[in-house]
Design a protein around this motif. Structure first.
Motif, PDB file in Angstrom:
ATOM      1  N   ALA A 263     -24.429  47.046  24.031  1.00 28.29           N
ATOM      2  CA  ALA A 263     -25.220  48.082  24.124  1.00 28.29           C
ATOM      3  C   ALA A 263     -25.841  47.995  25.477  1.00 28.29           C
ATOM      4  N   THR A 264     -26.360  47.026  25.773  1.00 30.13           N
ATOM      5  CA  THR A 264     -27.055  47.073  27.258  1.00 30.13           C
ATOM      6  C   THR A 264     -26.011  47.257  28.451  1.00 30.13           C
ATOM      7  N   GLN A 265     -24.705  46.803  28.291  1.00 34.10           N
ATOM      8  CA  GLN A 265     -23.695  47.132  29.262  1.00 34.10           C
ATOM      9  C   GLN A 265     -23.269  48.515  29.103  1.00 34.10           C
ATOM     10  N   SER A 266     -23.258  49.040  27.810  1.00 35.53           N
ATOM     11  CA  SER A 266     -22.832  50.216  27.872  1.00 35.53           C
ATOM     12  C   SER A 266     -23.794  51.462  28.533  1.00 35.53           C
ATOM     13  N   ASN A 267     -25.141  51.023  28.249  1.00 33.98           N
ATOM     14  CA  ASN A 267     -25.923  51.913  28.752  1.00 33.98           C
ATOM     15  C   ASN A 267     -26.239  51.995  30.278  1.00 33.98           C
ATOM     16  N   GLU A 268     -26.068  50.764  30.997  1.00 31.09           N
ATOM     17  CA  GLU A 268     -25.929  50.598  32.266  1.00 31.09           C
ATOM     18  C   GLU A 268     -24.677  51.281  32.910  1.00 31.09           C
ATOM     19  N   ALA A 269     -23.516  51.286  32.316  1.00 30.58           N
ATOM     20  CA  ALA A 269     -22.355  51.827  32.856  1.00 30.58           C
ATOM     21  C   ALA A 269     -22.561  53.148  32.798  1.00 30.58           C
ATOM     22  N   ALA A 270     -23.164  53.873  31.874  1.00 29.37           N
ATOM     23  CA  ALA A 270     -23.517  55.237  31.921  1.00 29.37           C
ATOM     24  C   ALA A 270     -24.112  55.776  33.064  1.00 29.37           C
ATOM     25  N   TYR A 271     -24.939  54.910  33.618  1.00 29.39           N
ATOM     26  CA  TYR A 271     -25.949  55.515  34.796  1.00 29.39           C
ATOM     27  C   TYR A 271     -25.741  54.977  36.032  1.00 29.39           C
ATOM     28  N   VAL A 272     -24.655  53.920  36.243  1.00 26.35           N
ATOM     29  CA  VAL A 272     -24.451  53.265  37.423  1.00 26.35           C
ATOM     30  C   VAL A 272     -23.395  53.945  38.160  1.00 26.35           C
ATOM     31  N   SER A 273     -23.430  53.883  39.511  1.00 25.09           N
ATOM     32  CA  SER A 273     -22.325  54.334  40.190  1.00 25.09           C
ATOM     33  C   SER A 273     -21.467  53.267  40.509  1.00 25.09           C
ATOM     34  N   ARG A 274     -20.227  53.738  40.941  1.00 21.27           N
ATOM     35  CA  ARG A 274     -18.897  52.669  41.018  1.00 21.27           C
ATOM     36  C   ARG A 274     -19.402  51.762  42.316  1.00 21.27           C
ATOM     37  N   TYR A 275     -19.086  50.437  42.106  1.00 15.64           N
ATOM     38  CA  TYR A 275     -19.271  49.416  43.232  1.00 15.64           C
ATOM     39  C   TYR A 275     -17.929  49.314  43.872  1.00 15.64           C
ATOM     40  N   LEU A 276     -17.625  49.697  44.965  1.00 15.21           N
ATOM     41  CA  LEU A 276     -16.357  49.665  45.538  1.00 15.21           C
ATOM     42  C   LEU A 276     -16.476  48.523  46.820  1.00 15.21           C
ATOM     43  N   VAL A 277     -15.831  47.667  46.837  1.00 17.36           N
ATOM     44  CA  VAL A 277     -15.556  46.535  47.997  1.00 17.36           C
ATOM     45  C   VAL A 277     -14.275  47.176  49.109  1.00 17.36           C
ATOM     46  N   LYS A 278     -14.800  47.559  50.076  1.00 15.46           N
ATOM     47  CA  LYS A 278     -13.743  48.250  51.065  1.00 15.46           C
ATOM     48  C   LYS A 278     -13.639  47.300  52.318  1.00 15.46           C
ATOM     49  N   GLU A 279     -12.143  46.940  52.720  1.00 15.79           N
ATOM     50  CA  GLU A 279     -11.991  46.203  53.531  1.00 15.79           C
ATOM     51  C   GLU A 279     -10.801  46.749  54.381  1.00 15.79           C
TER      52      GLU A 279
ATOM     53  N   VAL B  64      -5.750  48.289  54.416  1.00 13.56           N
ATOM     54  CA  VAL B  64      -6.826  48.770  53.837  1.00 13.56           C
ATOM     55  C   VAL B  64      -6.899  48.493  52.301  1.00 13.56           C
ATOM     56  N   ARG B  65      -8.064  47.708  52.001  1.00 15.69           N
ATOM     57  CA  ARG B  65      -7.978  47.340  50.544  1.00 15.69           C
ATOM     58  C   ARG B  65      -9.330  47.640  49.919  1.00 15.69           C
ATOM     59  N   VAL B  66      -9.221  48.159  48.555  1.00 19.50           N
ATOM     60  CA  VAL B  66     -10.577  48.566  48.066  1.00 19.50           C
ATOM     61  C   VAL B  66     -10.310  47.957  46.409  1.00 19.50           C
ATOM     62  N   LYS B  67     -11.667  47.385  46.338  1.00 19.09           N
ATOM     63  CA  LYS B  67     -11.771  46.729  45.241  1.00 19.09           C
ATOM     64  C   LYS B  67     -12.812  46.986  44.202  1.00 19.09           C
ATOM     65  N   ASP B  68     -12.601  47.279  43.079  1.00 24.40           N
ATOM     66  CA  ASP B  68     -13.850  47.790  42.093  1.00 24.40           C
ATOM     67  C   ASP B  68     -14.576  46.671  41.455  1.00 24.40           C
TER      68      ASP B  68
ATOM     69  N   LYS C 276     -23.820  43.274  45.389  1.00 21.96           N
ATOM     70  CA  LYS C 276     -24.032  44.770  45.857  1.00 21.96           C
ATOM     71  C   LYS C 276     -24.094  44.772  47.424  1.00 21.96           C
ATOM     72  N   LYS C 277     -24.508  43.796  47.981  1.00 21.82           N
ATOM     73  CA  LYS C 277     -24.231  43.667  49.600  1.00 21.82           C
ATOM     74  C   LYS C 277     -22.633  43.858  49.755  1.00 21.82           C
ATOM     75  N   GLN C 278     -21.657  43.304  49.077  1.00 22.46           N
ATOM     76  CA  GLN C 278     -20.450  43.508  49.391  1.00 22.46           C
ATOM     77  C   GLN C 278     -19.885  44.976  49.224  1.00 22.46           C
ATOM     78  N   ALA C 279     -20.621  45.636  48.426  1.00 27.25           N
ATOM     79  CA  ALA C 279     -20.188  47.054  48.008  1.00 27.25           C
ATOM     80  C   ALA C 279     -20.895  47.900  49.044  1.00 27.25           C
ATOM     81  N   ALA C 280     -21.963  47.757  49.451  1.00 28.78           N
ATOM     82  CA  ALA C 280     -22.787  48.488  50.641  1.00 28.78           C
ATOM     83  C   ALA C 280     -22.265  48.626  51.724  1.00 28.78           C
ATOM     84  N   MET C 281     -21.958  47.336  52.235  1.00 26.77           N
ATOM     85  CA  MET C 281     -21.364  47.192  53.637  1.00 26.77           C
ATOM     86  C   MET C 281     -19.758  46.730  53.534  1.00 26.77           C
TER      87      MET C 281
END
Length: 225
Positions: free
Chosen positions: A38-54, A122-126, A186-191
């Motif tokens: 339930a905790t994970q489902s609630n967080e998944a509903a409000y969090v944006s996608r975290y994508l690592v781009k290289e 180019v690589r994108v990882k979710d 989070k840093k990997q996804a941010a930068m």
């Protein structure tokens, strides 16, 4: 009335005994699978996608110094920076750049305008699920630590106090480890990371052009089309 008072007193005593018994059982309480899900489902509903781009890009340019200067200026405008720079030889330099993920495509476009791209990957990882799972585990561990601290405040036995404090110390170490992992994700996804290999374009001399012409003539002697 006397009988009712006796029953109430009995339950109060039973509750007190139960609390004392709980202090002796130091096995840490845990969340049920349903609570965790339930905790994970609630967080998944409000969090944006975290994508690592290289990206890995090989670039051929007229002037290495000019292009490096231009790319640094682009990074500064995009709030990025050069993470690493290595002069491989007099004709090639390797640069690792960090740029905010939302400006990744803009920087890639700027690189393309600086010279001729000879190779591009180019690589994108979710990693959204990893972030959510790690965050849920961190929340559970903090709740567990709070329960142990509450248990410590109710315990008077010195032996039990030492055991509970030891468990709290262990939990704190685990919490710090999980926090480090979560911050890293989070840093990997941010930068985003862009590896650029910049090479100076070769300029053919007169004899090279003659050689190319001779090769073309001989090729046409054997192959017309």
């Amino acid at each position: 009335m006397l009988r009712l008072a006796t029953i109430l007193l009995f339950f109060l005593c039973a509750s007190a005994c139960s609390t004392t018994g709980g202090a002796q059982n130091l096995a840490p309480p845990s969340f049920t699978a349903a609570e965790a899900q339930a905790t994970q489902s609630n967080e998944a509903a409000y969090v944006s996608r975290y994508l690592v781009k290289e990206a890995d890009i090989s670039l051929e340019v007229e002037s290495i110094d000019t292009v490096v200067s231009d790319l640094k200026a682009s990074l500064e405008r995009l709030q990025g920076y050069v993470d690493r720079s290595e002069q491989r030889n007099e004709r090639t330099i390797d640069i690792t750049a960090k740029v905010p993920s939302e400006k990744f495509d803009t920087f890639i476009s700027a690189i393309g305008k600086s010279g001729i791209i000879t190779n591009k990957s180019v690589r994108v990882k979710d990693i959204t699920d990893q972030v959510i799972d790690t965050g849920a585990r961190l929340k559970s561990m903090k709740a567990l630590r709070s329960r142990m601290e509450a248990l410590l405040n109710k315990t008077l036995d010195i032996g039990q106090i030492l055991q509970i404090e030891k468990e709290i110390t262990r939990l704190q170490g685990e919490i710090e480890r999980i926090e480090g992992r979560l911050n890293s994700l989070k840093k990997q996804a941010a930068m985003s990371e862009v590896n650029i290999s910049i090479s100076k374009k070769r300029v053919l001399g007169p004899l090279s052009y003659i050689g190319v012409g001779v090769y073309w003539v001989f090729e046409k002697l054997f192959i017309i089309e």
